[in-house]
Design a protein around this motif. Sequence first.
Motif, PDB file in Angstrom:
ATOM      1  N   TRP A  17       0.868  -1.176   0.000  1.00  0.00           N
ATOM      2  CA  TRP A  17       0.000   0.000   0.000  1.00  0.00           C
ATOM      3  C   TRP A  17       0.904   1.224   0.000  1.00  0.00           C
ATOM      4  CZ3 TRP A  17      -1.675   2.596   5.006  1.00  0.00           C
ATOM      5  CH2 TRP A  17      -2.639   3.585   4.759  1.00  0.00           C
ATOM      6  N   ASP A  18       0.570   2.209  -0.872  1.00  0.00           N
ATOM      7  CA  ASP A  18       1.464   3.371  -0.956  1.00  0.00           C
ATOM      8  C   ASP A  18       1.095   4.468   0.048  1.00  0.00           C
ATOM      9  OD1 ASP A  18      -0.844   4.147  -2.133  1.00  0.00           O
ATOM     10  OD2 ASP A  18       0.022   4.921  -3.985  1.00  0.00           O
ATOM     11  N   GLY A  19       0.048   4.244   0.839  1.00  0.00           N
ATOM     12  CA  GLY A  19      -0.311   5.230   1.870  1.00  0.00           C
ATOM     13  C   GLY A  19       0.451   4.970   3.161  1.00  0.00           C
ATOM     14  N   GLY A  20       0.095   5.728   4.198  1.00  0.00           N
ATOM     15  CA  GLY A  20       0.689   5.501   5.514  1.00  0.00           C
ATOM     16  C   GLY A  20       2.145   5.893   5.621  1.00  0.00           C
TER      17      GLY A  20
END
Lengths: 312, 52
Positions: A17-20
């Motif tokens: 996941w590219d978020g966080g």
Amino acid sequence: MSLAERPDLMTTDPVTWDGGMGSVGDYIALLKPRVMSLVIFTAFVGMMLAPGSIHPVLAAVALLCIAIGAGASGALNMWYDADIDRVMSRTAKRPIPAGKITPSEALAFGMTLSVGSVVLLGLLVNWFAGAFLAFTIFFYAVVYTMWLKRSTPQNIVIGGAAGAFPPMIGWAAVTGGVSLESFILFLIIFMWTPPHFWALALFKSGDYRAAGIPMLPVVAGEDATRTQILLYSLVLVPIAVSPWFLGFAGVTYGIASAVLGAGFLGLALQVYRLRTGEAARKAAVRLFSYSILYLFLLFALLLGESLVTRMI
Amino acid sequence: MMTEDGIRLTGEQKRLRRARSIAIAVALAAMVGLIYWVTIVRLGANVLNRPL
């Protein structure tokens, strides 16, 4: 389409996941701390000039809520403007274009803080101030950012109202309403905004052109911008002196604001006269830098006089 | 053998999430303290004025 028909959502394999990837500092950067500090300062001056009194704890809570509301609208602005921020040198390192925070994370953060700051200000101080803060956030995030900024060269003239409301909100936190005096404080910042931002736009017009933002120098040309800067400065200076002849500032403020105003007009005149080469660029930079000092000193003088009057 | 489904965070993402969680906890605790403090300020001396 139901979930059962979406094999991409039914995967059992672990995915990345590219978020966080945002640090606490990146989220603080979303709040535009430098703009927040000016908002806190002008709101505080509005509170100090307002007739009547407010408990110091409630005053601190009001300032905190106004600051968080301003920060929240900054986060919403960065969420919506991520595409143009990426193009401009001044904004390319902001958390969203830099890839540290995703647009949806910024939107969630901005909305949470917007609702939180308005509800807290309404519940803990008064609902008029809370509603005023809600309107200011709406004005900056929706009217300015989503509508005016990309559609008209008058974007910062009308949108400047959002930056001019904080002293009125501070005043409203104390009195529960508005008055001519608080409107004058609004008007000073409102009339100051166009020459300030157009001076910036004169030496950053390449950035705005690349991003497709219809700033005045891009749409109407640099000469028309210089004329507008001079005209707005001619209106601004008497308004900035008006707290003295309207009786809610003393003679010290009156004299100092007139002297500072003369300096502002002098620099605006230089911008008007010097139209080519490095001298023209330097004149715009000088006016831009001086305009920040000018507004700060006007409000600092109002604050200083009010503190001295309260002590006597 | 069971494997974990869904999103798998990297070590860096876990470290940043922990820092954000601590910041949120501090902010929430500060807000609780703030509301308590403002309640006391607003009630003033009336906080002691209740029928027994």
